[in-house]
Motif scaffolding. Structure first.
Motif, PDB file in Angstrom:
ATOM      1  N   GLN A 199      -4.317  11.386   2.436  1.00  0.00           N
ATOM      2  CA  GLN A 199      -3.554  10.609   1.516  1.00  0.00           C
ATOM      3  C   GLN A 199      -4.559   9.854   0.378  1.00  0.00           C
ATOM      4  O   GLN A 199      -5.496   9.571   0.626  1.00  0.00           O
ATOM      5  N   ALA A 200      -4.079  10.199  -1.013  1.00  0.00           N
ATOM      6  CA  ALA A 200      -4.557   9.508  -2.105  1.00  0.00           C
ATOM      7  C   ALA A 200      -3.805   8.403  -2.132  1.00  0.00           C
ATOM      8  O   ALA A 200      -2.944   8.101  -2.278  1.00  0.00           O
ATOM      9  N   ASP A 201      -4.798   7.231  -1.912  1.00  0.00           N
ATOM     10  CA  ASP A 201      -4.259   5.795  -1.588  1.00  0.00           C
ATOM     11  C   ASP A 201      -4.067   5.157  -3.006  1.00  0.00           C
ATOM     12  O   ASP A 201      -4.649   5.353  -3.844  1.00  0.00           O
ATOM     13  N   VAL A 202      -2.907   4.138  -3.059  1.00  0.00           N
ATOM     14  CA  VAL A 202      -2.552   3.419  -3.796  1.00  0.00           C
ATOM     15  C   VAL A 202      -2.431   2.088  -3.478  1.00  0.00           C
ATOM     16  O   VAL A 202      -1.792   1.878  -2.447  1.00  0.00           O
ATOM     17  N   GLY A 203      -2.959   0.789  -3.928  1.00  0.00           N
ATOM     18  CA  GLY A 203      -2.679  -0.427  -3.525  1.00  0.00           C
ATOM     19  C   GLY A 203      -4.011  -1.030  -3.623  1.00  0.00           C
ATOM     20  O   GLY A 203      -5.072  -0.515  -3.552  1.00  0.00           O
ATOM     21  N   ASN A 239       0.814  -1.238  -0.105  1.00  0.00           N
ATOM     22  CA  ASN A 239      -0.042   0.178   0.085  1.00  0.00           C
ATOM     23  C   ASN A 239       0.862   1.200   0.099  1.00  0.00           C
ATOM     24  O   ASN A 239       1.904   1.319   0.728  1.00  0.00           O
ATOM     25  N   ALA A 240       0.339   2.312  -0.691  1.00  0.00           N
ATOM     26  CA  ALA A 240       1.387   3.509  -0.782  1.00  0.00           C
ATOM     27  C   ALA A 240       0.295   4.655  -1.149  1.00  0.00           C
ATOM     28  O   ALA A 240      -0.663   4.287  -1.025  1.00  0.00           O
ATOM     29  N   GLY A 241       0.777   5.681  -1.353  1.00  0.00           N
ATOM     30  CA  GLY A 241       0.127   6.843  -1.579  1.00  0.00           C
ATOM     31  C   GLY A 241       0.724   8.249  -1.679  1.00  0.00           C
ATOM     32  O   GLY A 241       2.003   8.415  -1.735  1.00  0.00           O
ATOM     33  N   GLN A 260       4.505   8.252  -0.444  1.00  0.00           N
ATOM     34  CA  GLN A 260       4.484   7.554   0.716  1.00  0.00           C
ATOM     35  C   GLN A 260       4.566   6.043   0.349  1.00  0.00           C
ATOM     36  O   GLN A 260       3.961   5.521  -0.737  1.00  0.00           O
ATOM     37  N   VAL A 261       5.306   5.149   1.152  1.00  0.00           N
ATOM     38  CA  VAL A 261       4.940   3.728   0.873  1.00  0.00           C
ATOM     39  C   VAL A 261       4.883   3.020   2.300  1.00  0.00           C
ATOM     40  O   VAL A 261       5.685   3.535   3.236  1.00  0.00           O
TER      41      VAL A 261
END
Length: 123
Positions: A25-29, A5-7, A103-104
């Motif tokens: 945080q705009a999330d990634v994952g 998960n990152a963002g 971020q990670v």
């Protein structure tokens, strides 16, 4: 990775003597793509797409384009051109300025890459 998960952190500030920031945080994952998370403040997803919208928006294993637009109390997110969040902050005490950070999450092995980052100040 499925567990990674990152963002993109925005409207954030560093927590003194800590490795985290506090803010949006705009999330990634996996399971979080396109969601708006409140890092170290409310510690929860504030808004996000349903599963069908998320599947439509994400390009697994490929580059994904994120657009984050924060105007006053309103925050909107698009993932690969698909709108995923239209959130209006009801709490006037929540900061509307701050740093932008990439971020990670720790705790798992993950490879996260960012490219072509552009920042535009809105008038």
């Amino acid at each position: 990775r499925e567990k990674g998960n990152a963002g993109i952190q925005f409207r954030t500030r560093r927590i003194p003597n800590h490795h985290e920031v506090i803010g949006y945080q705009a999330d990634v994952g996996q399971g979080y793509w396109g969601a708006l998370y409140d890092e170290s403040r409310r510690k929860k997803v504030l808004a996000g797409p349903d599963a069908a919208t998320q599947r439509k928006a994400v390009k697994p294993g490929d580059w994904n384009e994120y657009v984050i637009r924060a105007e006053g109390p309103r925050v909107r997110l698009w993932l690969n051109g698909v709108p995923t969040v239209d959130y209006t902050e009801a709490d006037d005490a929540v900061e509307r300025t701050g740093v932008i950070a990439l971020q990670v999450h720790g705790g798992t092995k993950a490879l996260v890459r960012y490219k072509d980052v552009r920042i535009e100040e809105l008038k």
